[in-house]
Design an enzyme around this catalytic site. Structure first.
Site, PDB file in Angstrom:
ATOM      1  N   HIS A 112      77.107   5.478  39.897  1.00  0.00           N
ATOM      2  CA  HIS A 112      77.706   6.309  40.939  1.00  0.00           C
ATOM      3  C   HIS A 112      77.002   7.658  40.961  1.00  0.00           C
ATOM      4  O   HIS A 112      76.616   8.171  39.914  1.00  0.00           O
ATOM      5  CB  HIS A 112      79.202   6.509  40.659  1.00  0.00           C
TER       6      HIS A 112
ATOM      7  N   ASP B   9      83.954  -0.755  43.147  1.00  0.00           N
ATOM      8  CA  ASP B   9      83.636  -2.060  43.724  1.00  0.00           C
ATOM      9  C   ASP B   9      83.504  -3.170  42.693  1.00  0.00           C
ATOM     10  O   ASP B   9      83.408  -4.342  43.047  1.00  0.00           O
ATOM     11  CB  ASP B   9      82.331  -1.969  44.531  1.00  0.00           C
TER      12      ASP B   9
HETATM   13  N1  ACO Z   1      72.001  -1.096  38.222  1.00  0.00           N
HETATM   14  C1  ACO Z   1      70.847  -0.811  37.587  1.00  0.00           C
HETATM   15  N2  ACO Z   1      70.270   0.405  37.566  1.00  0.00           N
HETATM   16  C2  ACO Z   1      70.912   1.389  38.198  1.00  0.00           C
HETATM   17  C3  ACO Z   1      72.127   1.162  38.889  1.00  0.00           C
HETATM   18  C4  ACO Z   1      72.669  -0.135  38.879  1.00  0.00           C
HETATM   19  N3  ACO Z   1      73.799  -0.409  39.497  1.00  0.00           N
HETATM   20  N4  ACO Z   1      72.528   2.332  39.445  1.00  0.00           N
HETATM   21  C5  ACO Z   1      71.612   3.236  39.123  1.00  0.00           C
HETATM   22  N5  ACO Z   1      70.631   2.677  38.373  1.00  0.00           N
HETATM   23  C6  ACO Z   1      69.463   3.334  37.777  1.00  0.00           C
HETATM   24  C7  ACO Z   1      68.450   3.700  38.845  1.00  0.00           C
HETATM   25  O1  ACO Z   1      67.541   2.628  39.055  1.00  0.00           O
HETATM   26  C8  ACO Z   1      67.788   4.901  38.219  1.00  0.00           C
HETATM   27  O2  ACO Z   1      66.956   4.440  37.198  1.00  0.00           O
HETATM   28  P1  ACO Z   1      65.547   5.201  36.833  1.00  0.00           P
HETATM   29  O3  ACO Z   1      65.979   6.519  36.244  1.00  0.00           O
HETATM   30  O4  ACO Z   1      64.857   4.291  35.882  1.00  0.00           O
HETATM   31  O5  ACO Z   1      64.819   5.365  38.140  1.00  0.00           O
HETATM   32  C9  ACO Z   1      68.961   5.624  37.550  1.00  0.00           C
HETATM   33  O6  ACO Z   1      69.903   4.583  37.244  1.00  0.00           O
HETATM   34  C10 ACO Z   1      69.620   6.676  38.405  1.00  0.00           C
HETATM   35  O7  ACO Z   1      70.125   6.054  39.571  1.00  0.00           O
HETATM   36  P2  ACO Z   1      69.973   6.590  41.036  1.00  0.00           P
HETATM   37  O8  ACO Z   1      69.534   5.463  41.924  1.00  0.00           O
HETATM   38  O9  ACO Z   1      69.161   7.838  41.049  1.00  0.00           O
HETATM   39  O10 ACO Z   1      71.469   6.939  41.350  1.00  0.00           O
HETATM   40  P3  ACO Z   1      72.051   7.341  42.761  1.00  0.00           P
HETATM   41  O11 ACO Z   1      73.023   8.405  42.497  1.00  0.00           O
HETATM   42  O12 ACO Z   1      70.966   7.645  43.720  1.00  0.00           O
HETATM   43  O13 ACO Z   1      72.746   6.003  43.280  1.00  0.00           O
HETATM   44  C11 ACO Z   1      74.326   4.283  43.499  1.00  0.00           C
HETATM   45  C12 ACO Z   1      74.104   5.748  43.125  1.00  0.00           C
HETATM   46  C13 ACO Z   1      73.786   4.020  44.914  1.00  0.00           C
HETATM   47  C14 ACO Z   1      75.822   4.022  43.519  1.00  0.00           C
HETATM   48  C15 ACO Z   1      73.643   3.369  42.477  1.00  0.00           C
HETATM   49  O14 ACO Z   1      74.215   3.576  41.201  1.00  0.00           O
HETATM   50  C16 ACO Z   1      73.702   1.891  42.854  1.00  0.00           C
HETATM   51  O15 ACO Z   1      72.873   1.426  43.612  1.00  0.00           O
HETATM   52  N6  ACO Z   1      74.727   1.137  42.356  1.00  0.00           N
HETATM   53  C17 ACO Z   1      74.883  -0.254  42.725  1.00  0.00           C
HETATM   54  C18 ACO Z   1      75.533  -0.373  44.097  1.00  0.00           C
HETATM   55  C19 ACO Z   1      76.996   0.012  44.054  1.00  0.00           C
HETATM   56  O16 ACO Z   1      77.744  -0.433  43.207  1.00  0.00           O
HETATM   57  N7  ACO Z   1      77.405   0.810  45.042  1.00  0.00           N
HETATM   58  C20 ACO Z   1      78.797   1.263  45.182  1.00  0.00           C
HETATM   59  C21 ACO Z   1      78.940   2.703  44.788  1.00  0.00           C
HETATM   60  S1  ACO Z   1      80.605   3.204  44.921  1.00  0.00           S
HETATM   61  C22 ACO Z   1      80.874   3.328  46.568  1.00  0.00           C
HETATM   62  O17 ACO Z   1      80.072   3.665  47.350  1.00  0.00           O
HETATM   63  C23 ACO Z   1      82.175   2.972  47.046  1.00  0.00           C
END
Ligand code: ACO
Length: 428
Positions: free
Chosen positions: A305, A362
């Site tokens: 998140h 979720d």
């Molecule tokens: N699985 C694996 N790796 C992840 C995940 C995940 N679910 N979420 C983040 N990461 C990793 C990223 O790849 C990144 O890795 P890196 O440092 O090696 O590049 C690091 O963690 C930081 O993540 P960001 O993508 O910079 O985080 P951001 O704040 O941009 O994204 C998000 C947040 C979109 C929720 C992300 O965590 C994600 O895609 N999660 C999965 C989808 C999801 O569950 N969405 C629902 C969110 S809640 C809502 O909207 C109601």
């Protein structure tokens, strides 16, 4: 006062402190005084507004609507009461609650013209596409809600009630149309979530009997989704509203933003992911490896998140609710077992620990929706139904701010510099 020094120019930036002691540097005069802008790709460090609706402490896993902890509202409130709270800023007294509830009931039936709109969609149309289009259409049937010349919302209470009430009617009607069954009209005397289940699952001459536990789980789901401050869809609603767009148009845009897999679409993606593991397409260990290696962009859906760097409090509540619901309904809990195994594995793995990735709302919500009988492609629609009061509250907040300017970020241009046009026949 913090100072920014650029090319011998010094700008003093006021510090803005929120009621929970959150601190921000006000850089609104930066460009005017230095010629520089800030670059904050995807707005991760940018406060886009001051808001008094929802508070999140992502490090501690705290979520409050208008000051009330989510845990208390989840346990004691109803969806209608929470909707009132988020929109009007206070818990309603008896008569306020009754008036709001009556307004929701008055507004719940769709105009008959909607039948034509539903028929215009192909059978396999995604319900999120239908929802977004229908919300805009809804406004067209209610000219008394808008000032025709300016397009501004002139009857906020009625508009808000119509949106909250009819979004549920539209969702159920879209489902009935998609499976070739007649639409079911809402009862005037049933409560919000119960009426939704009735419209979804009643058949001609066979009213749906609501299990109190299912009703409780659905109500919980809706309350937990009511608002979440400046997330992608809510920021979209605010952005659209800042141009002066009406409530229906702004919320319709919110539905589109919510649809994506990284946002509201994640609840569907989680169940798809769990199902693949359950069907032995791959093991938990293999899947986690795929995610860690970012194979084909694989992600552990329902984890991570932008704001929470701790357990999302909503996920905790829904996890407990999922166990209770499945146990009592005696339904198969294979997906829940996979979810449990997956999260235990991830929470002990350095990749997830280092990045502070925890289950978000979720991760468990889809399992609950599936147990209730909601079809997979409607999961995100359920999110939208729950989120509607939050979008409305944000629309109200931005519209009531007399100093509100249109949202209009800047950019750093990295494209071609000036070049002259070459006629087609001279191009190589
Ligand atoms: N699985 C694996 N790796 C992840 C995940 C995940 N679910 N979420 C983040 N990461 C990793 C990223 O790849 C990144 O890795 P890196 O440092 O090696 O590049 C690091 O963690 C930081 O993540 P960001 O993508 O910079 O985080 P951001 O704040 O941009 O994204 C998000 C947040 C979109 C929720 C992300 O965590 C994600 O895609 N999660 C999965 C989808 C999801 O569950 N969405 C629902 C969110 S809640 C809502 O909207 C109601």
């Amino acid at each position: 006062m913090p100072r920014i020094e650029i090319e011998n120019k010094v700008l003093s930036c006021p510090v803005i402190v929120g009621t929970e002691n959150e601190k921000a540097i006000d850089i609104s005069n930066l460009r005017a005084q230095t010629g520089y802008i800030t670059l904050d790709d995807s707005l991760a460090n940018t406060g886009s507004c001051k808001s008094s609706i929802t508070y999140i402490d992502g490090d501690k896993g705290v979520l409050r609507y208008r000051g009330y902890p989510i845990e208390q509202l989840a346990e004691k409130s109803s969806f209608t009461e929470t909707a009132y709270l988020i929109i009007y800023g206070k818990l309603p007294n008896e008569s306020e609650y009754q008036n709001f509830s009556n307004l929701l009931t008055e507004q719940q039936i769709l105009h008959e013209g909607f039948r034509h709109h539903f028929e215009g969609f192909p059978n396999n149309a995604h319900p999120m596409a239908m929802l977004s289009a229908m919300i805009n259409a809804m406004g067209c049937y209610q000219s008394d809600l808008y000032d025709e010349r300016s397009g501004e919302t002139s009857n906020f209470d009625k508009s808000a009630a119509q949106l909250i009430s009819q979004v549920r009617t539209i969702a159920a009607a879209a489902y009935k149309m998609s499976i070739g069954q007649p639409m079911v009209y809402p009862y005037p005397n049933k409560r919000y979530a119960e009426n939704f289940l009735h419209m979804m699952f009643s058949l001609p001459n066979q009213p749906y009997e609501v299990d109190p536990l299912v009703l409780h789980a659905l109500t919980l789901f809706l309350i937990l989704h009511v608002d979440h401050e400046q997330n992608c869809s809510t920021s979209t609603v605010r952005l659209v509203a800042s141009s002066g767009a009406n409530l229906h148009a702004s919320c319709s845009a919110g539905v589109c933003a919510l649809w994506g897999r990284l946002h509201g679409g994640a609840n569907q993606a989680v169940v798809e992911m769990l199902t693949k593991i359950k069907n032995a397409d791959y093991t938990v260990k293999d899947f986690i490896e795929k995610v860690k290696n970012k194979e084909g962009g694989a992600k552990l859906m329902g984890f991570g998140h932008r704001v929470y760097k701790n357990y999302d409090p909503r996920a905790k509540i829904l996890q407990n609710a999922a166990y209770k619901l499945l146990k009592t309904l005696g339904k198969g809990d294979e997906l829940l077992e996979v979810a449990h195994e997956l999260s235990e594995f991830a929470l002990q793995d350095d990749y997830f620990i280092e990045r502070k990735l925890y289950p978000n709302v979720d991760f468990y919500s889809g399992i609950i929706l599936q147990a209730i009988g909601i079809p997979l492609n409607m999961f995100t629609v359920m999110f939208a139904i729950g989120r509607m009061p939050g979008w409305i509250a944000h629309w109200k907040e931005i519209t009531e701010n007399t100093k509100q300017r249109i949202y209009r970020p800047r950019q750093i241009y990295v494209g071609e510099t000036h070049r002259n046009y070459i006629p087609l026949e001279e191009r190589l």
